[in-house]
Design a protein around this motif. Structure first.
Motif, mmCIF file in Angstrom:
data_model
loop_
_atom_site.group_PDB
_atom_site.id
_atom_site.type_symbol
_atom_site.label_atom_id
_atom_site.label_comp_id
_atom_site.label_asym_id
_atom_site.label_seq_id
_atom_site.Cartn_x
_atom_site.Cartn_y
_atom_site.Cartn_z
ATOM 1 N N TYR A 63 8.016 15.489 5.761
ATOM 2 C CA TYR A 63 7.837 14.856 4.462
ATOM 3 C C TYR A 63 8.450 13.456 4.499
ATOM 4 N N LEU A 64 7.618 12.475 4.178
ATOM 5 C CA LEU A 64 8.019 11.065 4.232
ATOM 6 C C LEU A 64 8.168 10.499 2.826
ATOM 7 N N CYS A 65 9.182 9.666 2.676
ATOM 8 C CA CYS A 65 9.417 8.962 1.419
ATOM 9 C C CYS A 65 9.261 7.465 1.686
ATOM 10 N N ALA A 66 8.711 6.734 0.737
ATOM 11 C CA ALA A 66 8.550 5.286 0.889
ATOM 12 C C ALA A 66 8.743 4.621 -0.459
ATOM 13 N N VAL A 67 9.219 3.372 -0.450
ATOM 14 C CA VAL A 67 9.380 2.616 -1.694
ATOM 15 C C VAL A 67 8.639 1.303 -1.608
ATOM 16 N N GLN A 68 8.238 0.816 -2.764
ATOM 17 C CA GLN A 68 7.627 -0.497 -2.885
ATOM 18 C C GLN A 68 8.495 -1.319 -3.825
ATOM 19 N N ALA A 69 8.827 -2.533 -3.403
ATOM 20 C CA ALA A 69 9.721 -3.370 -4.180
ATOM 21 C C ALA A 69 8.949 -4.241 -5.170
ATOM 22 N N ASN A 70 9.649 -4.598 -6.252
ATOM 23 C CA ASN A 70 9.065 -5.505 -7.248
ATOM 24 C C ASN A 70 9.201 -6.962 -6.855
ATOM 25 N N TYR A 71 10.197 -7.247 -6.021
ATOM 26 C CA TYR A 71 10.495 -8.646 -5.724
ATOM 27 C C TYR A 71 10.545 -8.866 -4.222
ATOM 28 N N GLY A 72 10.549 -10.111 -3.858
ATOM 29 C CA GLY A 72 10.669 -10.434 -2.449
ATOM 30 C C GLY A 72 9.323 -10.795 -1.842
ATOM 31 N N GLY A 73 9.394 -11.332 -0.644
ATOM 32 C CA GLY A 73 8.191 -11.816 0.014
ATOM 33 C C GLY A 73 7.215 -10.723 0.408
ATOM 34 N N SER A 74 7.691 -9.506 0.527
ATOM 35 C CA SER A 74 6.809 -8.424 0.984
ATOM 36 C C SER A 74 6.654 -7.369 -0.090
ATOM 37 N N GLN A 75 6.434 -7.795 -1.314
ATOM 38 C CA GLN A 75 6.395 -6.825 -2.403
ATOM 39 C C GLN A 75 5.209 -5.893 -2.348
ATOM 40 N N GLY A 76 4.240 -6.167 -1.505
ATOM 41 C CA GLY A 76 3.127 -5.242 -1.360
ATOM 42 C C GLY A 76 3.378 -4.162 -0.342
ATOM 43 N N ASN A 77 4.447 -4.303 0.445
ATOM 44 C CA ASN A 77 4.656 -3.379 1.556
ATOM 45 C C ASN A 77 5.393 -2.122 1.128
ATOM 46 N N LEU A 78 5.137 -1.045 1.851
ATOM 47 C CA LEU A 78 5.909 0.178 1.694
ATOM 48 C C LEU A 78 6.994 0.211 2.764
ATOM 49 N N ILE A 79 8.192 0.608 2.352
ATOM 50 C CA ILE A 79 9.306 0.779 3.279
ATOM 51 C C ILE A 79 9.528 2.271 3.399
ATOM 52 N N PHE A 80 9.367 2.793 4.613
ATOM 53 C CA PHE A 80 9.417 4.223 4.848
ATOM 54 C C PHE A 80 10.777 4.661 5.360
ATOM 55 N N GLY A 81 11.137 5.920 5.016
ATOM 56 C CA GLY A 81 12.256 6.586 5.662
ATOM 57 C C GLY A 81 11.770 7.277 6.930
ATOM 58 N N LYS A 82 12.726 7.893 7.657
ATOM 59 C CA LYS A 82 12.381 8.548 8.912
ATOM 60 C C LYS A 82 11.758 9.925 8.708
ATOM 61 N N GLY A 83 11.886 10.462 7.489
ATOM 62 C CA GLY A 83 11.268 11.747 7.208
ATOM 63 C C GLY A 83 12.209 12.931 7.340
ATOM 64 N N THR A 84 11.830 14.031 6.709
ATOM 65 C CA THR A 84 12.506 15.320 6.854
ATOM 66 C C THR A 84 11.502 16.306 7.406
ATOM 67 N N LYS A 85 11.845 16.913 8.539
ATOM 68 C CA LYS A 85 10.955 17.910 9.143
ATOM 69 C C LYS A 85 11.308 19.279 8.596
ATOM 70 N N LEU A 86 10.378 19.860 7.861
ATOM 71 C CA LEU A 86 10.579 21.150 7.222
ATOM 72 C C LEU A 86 9.866 22.248 8.012
ATOM 73 N N SER A 87 10.604 23.306 8.323
ATOM 74 C CA SER A 87 10.025 24.488 8.968
ATOM 75 C C SER A 87 10.275 25.686 8.074
ATOM 76 N N VAL A 88 9.215 26.407 7.764
ATOM 77 C CA VAL A 88 9.326 27.596 6.920
ATOM 78 C C VAL A 88 8.901 28.799 7.747
ATOM 79 N N LYS A 89 9.833 29.709 7.942
ATOM 80 C CA LYS A 89 9.575 30.891 8.768
ATOM 81 C C LYS A 89 9.165 32.072 7.902
ATOM 82 N N PRO A 90 8.195 32.843 8.373
ATOM 83 C CA PRO A 90 7.749 34.008 7.578
ATOM 84 C C PRO A 90 8.801 35.117 7.586
#
Lengths: 116, 113
Positions: free
Chosen positions: B86-113
């Motif tokens: 699961y990845l999370c990303a943010v978009q900023a209101n200000y700055g030169g790259s306000q159209g870009n998404l900044i991503f985290g490294k993610g959380t790897k989820l494993s669900v065992k039966p």
């Protein structure tokens, strides 16, 4: 076809080869993106095109050359790559880019690139 | 500098064991926060956009919430098919790259039966 498609899905190339990755979006979007995804790292933005004009070039080496002939198609031309360029290359598209738009990006399945 | 940090890096759950994933962020004015799901060998799949603190969104067993500094992705009674990164990303209101998404490294989820 629906969404964002990418070809090829897998590519193995030598360091002296020239190859191209292709992306096509069927969503009527105006912005397209290339990302590089390596293990244990966040997605790295490489290039952004908005209305077919390149608006972002994130310090990417010149051995990667993007091309956006129209708003539906995006290419990434590769030449003289290095083994560290091996990664999953993802294409994405969004309705708009900056200027007040919310950037919900929709991704293709990616091309798994291996450089020998 | 705009930044996104996700925790934990990996999470292993038993089927039915509810839990939460965290995404903390620093950004020059938040325009939007995005959650994606990524299966191995595939591109990220869009899940939610959150725009302002206090907002919540739900989809099946997933519920995303947002505060001024972080977002949580709550997973209720997970099933093995919820296993993914699961990845999370943010978009900023200000700055030169306000159209870009900044991503985290993610959380790897494993669900065992």
């Amino acid at each position: 076809e629906t969404g964002v498609t990418q070809t090829p899905r897998h590519l193995v190339m030598g360091m002296t080869n020239k190859k191209s990755l292709k992306c096509e979006q069927h969503l009527g979007h105006n912005a397209m993106y290339w990302y590089k995804q390596s293990a244990k790292k966040p997605l790295e933005l490489m290039f952004v095109y908005s209305l077919e004009e390149r608006v972002e070039n994130n310090s990417v080496p010149s051995r990667f050359s993007p091309e956006c002939p129209n708003s539906s198609h995006l290419f990434l031309h590769l030449h003289t790559l290095q083994p560290e360029d091996s990664a999953l290359y993802l294409c994405a598209s969004s309705q708009g880019y900056a200027g007040g738009s919310y950037n919900e990006q929709f991704f293709g399945p990616g091309t798994r690139l291996t450089v020998l | 500098e705009d930044q996104v940090t996700q925790s934990p890096e990996a999470l292993r759950l038993q089927e039915g064991e509810s839990s939460s994933l965290n995404c903390s962020y620093t950004v020059s004015g938040l325009r939007g926060l995005f959650w994606y799901r990524q299966d191995p060998g595939k591109g990220p799949e869009f899940l939610f956009t959150l725009y302002s603190a206090g907002e919540e969104k739900e989809k099946e067993r997933l519920k995303a919430t947002l505060t001024k500094k972080e977002s949580f992705l709550h997973i209720t009674a997970p099933k093995p098919e919820d296993s993914a990164t699961y990845l999370c990303a943010v978009q900023a209101n200000y700055g030169g790259s306000q159209g870009n998404l900044i991503f985290g490294k993610g959380t790897k989820l494993s669900v065992k039966p």
